[in-house]
Design an enzyme around this catalytic site. Structure first.
Site, mmCIF file in Angstrom:
data_model
loop_
_atom_site.group_PDB
_atom_site.id
_atom_site.type_symbol
_atom_site.label_atom_id
_atom_site.label_comp_id
_atom_site.label_asym_id
_atom_site.label_seq_id
_atom_site.Cartn_x
_atom_site.Cartn_y
_atom_site.Cartn_z
ATOM 1 N N SER A 42 0.836 -1.257 0.043
ATOM 2 C CA SER A 42 0.016 -0.118 -0.108
ATOM 3 C C SER A 42 0.764 1.294 -0.078
ATOM 4 C CB SER A 42 -0.891 -0.083 1.156
ATOM 5 O OG SER A 42 -1.400 1.344 1.380
ATOM 6 N N HIS B 124 -1.181 -1.288 -4.293
ATOM 7 C CA HIS B 124 -2.479 -1.004 -3.717
ATOM 8 C C HIS B 124 -2.458 0.600 -3.614
ATOM 9 C CE1 HIS B 124 -5.885 -1.800 -1.348
ATOM 10 N NE2 HIS B 124 -5.551 -0.961 -0.347
ATOM 11 N N ASP C 213 -4.539 3.871 -2.100
ATOM 12 C CA ASP C 213 -5.618 4.161 -1.173
ATOM 13 C C ASP C 213 -6.286 5.698 -1.291
ATOM 14 O OD1 ASP C 213 -6.098 1.716 0.751
ATOM 15 O OD2 ASP C 213 -3.867 2.164 0.928
ATOM 16 N N MET D 82 -8.880 8.264 -0.344
ATOM 17 C CA MET D 82 -9.658 8.701 0.956
ATOM 18 C C MET D 82 -10.014 10.268 0.899
ATOM 19 S SD MET D 82 -7.249 7.233 3.998
ATOM 20 C CE MET D 82 -6.657 5.689 3.888
ATOM 21 N N HIS E 242 -8.131 1.306 -4.187
ATOM 22 C CA HIS E 242 -9.183 1.090 -3.162
ATOM 23 C C HIS E 242 -9.785 2.471 -2.760
ATOM 24 C CE1 HIS E 242 -9.367 -0.032 1.539
ATOM 25 N NE2 HIS E 242 -10.557 0.198 1.042
ATOM 26 N N MET F 215 -12.071 4.674 -0.869
ATOM 27 C CA MET F 215 -12.694 4.940 0.464
ATOM 28 C C MET F 215 -13.390 6.480 0.117
ATOM 29 S SD MET F 215 -9.770 3.297 2.756
ATOM 30 C CE MET F 215 -8.509 3.460 1.269
ATOM 31 N N MET G 154 -11.624 -5.489 5.003
ATOM 32 C CA MET G 154 -10.845 -4.940 5.843
ATOM 33 C C MET G 154 -10.702 -5.604 7.360
ATOM 34 S SD MET G 154 -10.131 -2.302 4.104
ATOM 35 C CE MET G 154 -9.285 -1.133 5.288
ATOM 36 N N GLY H 175 -9.169 4.239 6.771
ATOM 37 C CA GLY H 175 -8.630 5.629 6.994
ATOM 38 C C GLY H 175 -7.399 5.792 7.299
ATOM 39 N N PHE H 176 -6.607 4.877 7.919
ATOM 40 C CA PHE H 176 -5.103 5.122 8.151
ATOM 41 C C PHE H 176 -4.326 3.829 8.229
ATOM 42 C CE2 PHE H 176 -8.074 7.744 10.771
ATOM 43 C CZ PHE H 176 -7.475 9.038 10.327
ATOM 44 N N GLY H 177 -3.252 4.059 7.889
ATOM 45 C CA GLY H 177 -1.979 3.001 7.898
ATOM 46 C C GLY H 177 -1.696 2.569 9.457
ATOM 47 N N ASP I 176 -6.885 -6.343 3.970
ATOM 48 C CA ASP I 176 -6.155 -4.911 4.079
ATOM 49 C C ASP I 176 -6.274 -4.485 5.514
ATOM 50 O OD1 ASP I 176 -5.242 -2.444 3.567
ATOM 51 O OD2 ASP I 176 -6.812 -1.843 2.316
ATOM 52 N N GLY I 177 -5.086 -4.073 6.083
ATOM 53 C CA GLY I 177 -5.024 -3.505 7.548
ATOM 54 C C GLY I 177 -4.356 -4.515 8.487
ATOM 55 N N GLY I 178 -3.195 -4.131 8.884
ATOM 56 C CA GLY I 178 -2.484 -4.843 10.129
ATOM 57 C C GLY I 178 -1.645 -5.936 9.440
ATOM 58 N N GLY J 241 0.957 -1.999 4.069
ATOM 59 C CA GLY J 241 1.463 -0.818 4.080
ATOM 60 C C GLY J 241 2.774 -0.576 4.782
ATOM 61 N N SER J 242 2.466 -0.574 6.035
ATOM 62 C CA SER J 242 3.555 -0.377 7.023
ATOM 63 C C SER J 242 4.608 -1.416 7.122
ATOM 64 C CB SER J 242 3.025 0.296 8.373
ATOM 65 O OG SER J 242 1.906 -0.632 8.730
#
Ligand code: DX5
Ligand code: ZN
Length: 227
Positions: free
Chosen positions: A10, A35, A37, A39, A68, A70, A139, A144-146, A177-179, A199-200
């Site tokens: 991401s 990916h 994002d 927003m 993606h 949002m 999700m 909203g946030f990485g 997606d996420g974590g 992402g992170s």
């Protein structure tokens, strides 16, 4: 089970001052998708990038751009992202007045269509449209946030969606997606995911091709243990 695993870094965690370089670096490091994002400070409480930035990174990408959305409303942006080079466009059903119409719109623009389920979105949104989708995106954080922590209940949801996809007999992708990290990638793949956004966990370390390659290989390696 034997399944291909795709890794989708991401760009939300990339260096926005040098996005083209970052795209080339993660692709050199093994990314299967980029990916992207989007927003809007309306559907989600953050603001990122639009079609102009997608168009700007497109020449740097040899892999599909996984957009993606949002955003609310969705439809007006679909042709703009298709023209900007998106390969996949996913959206949240809560953000569209007519989910089936939005899916058809995405496909009519030559893109693959994905529907995104937030942590609290019930599986019932897949009723009547699953067979029209190329991809379901689960999700595992609130959008909203990485850098947020993986919500464990997503695993049961992934399992249930994998069963529903299997019952269609269609090669619908199941993206998460996420974590996503190296230490949970195996459980995520074991639950049935085949496409992992990170992402992170990817844009980390020395922030160069070697660090990205290490991160992508670790996530893929863990996932393949279960796939
Ligand atoms: C969050 C975005 C994610 C985000 C994931 O709303 O949709 O794609 O970049 O970031 P990580 O992998 O750090 O949780
Ligand atoms: Zn995303």
């Amino acid at each position: 089970m034997s399944r291909e695993i795709r890794i989708a870094p991401s760009l939300l965690s990339a260096d926005f001052a040098k996005l083209g370089e970052e795209v080339r670096a993660v692709i050199a490091a093994g990314a299967d998708l980029i990916h992207f994002d989007v927003m809007d400070n309306h559907y989600v409480p953050n603001l990122t990038v639009g079609p102009l930035v997608c168009q700007a990174i497109k020449p740097h990408s040899t892999v599909p751009i996984d957009v993606h959305l949002m955003v609310k409303p969705v439809d007006a942006l679909v042709p703009l992202f298709a023209q900007a080079g998106a390969g996949i466009i996913s959206f949240h059903p809560e953000a569209s007045e007519h989910v089936h119409r939005t899916i058809q719109l995405i496909r009519s623009q030559g893109c693959k269509a994905g529907l995104v389920l937030n942590p609290a979105t019930p599986l019932a949104v897949l009723d009547h449209v699953l067979e029209d989708l190329d991809l379901v995106l689960v999700m595992s954080v609130n959008p909203g946030f990485g850098g947020q922590a993986f919500i464990a209940s997503a695993l049961r949801k992934i399992e249930a969606i994998r069963r529903r996809i299997a019952s269609t007999g269609k090669p619908i992708w199941l993206e998460v997606d996420g974590g996503v990290k190296r230490d949970n990638a195996r459980a995520i793949a074991a639950a049935g995911a085949d496409t992992l956004v990170a992402g992170s966990a990817v844009f980390t370390g020395t922030r160069d091709v070697a660090a990205y390659r290490d991160a992508i290989a670790a996530i893929r390696g863990e996932a393949l243990e279960a796939a």
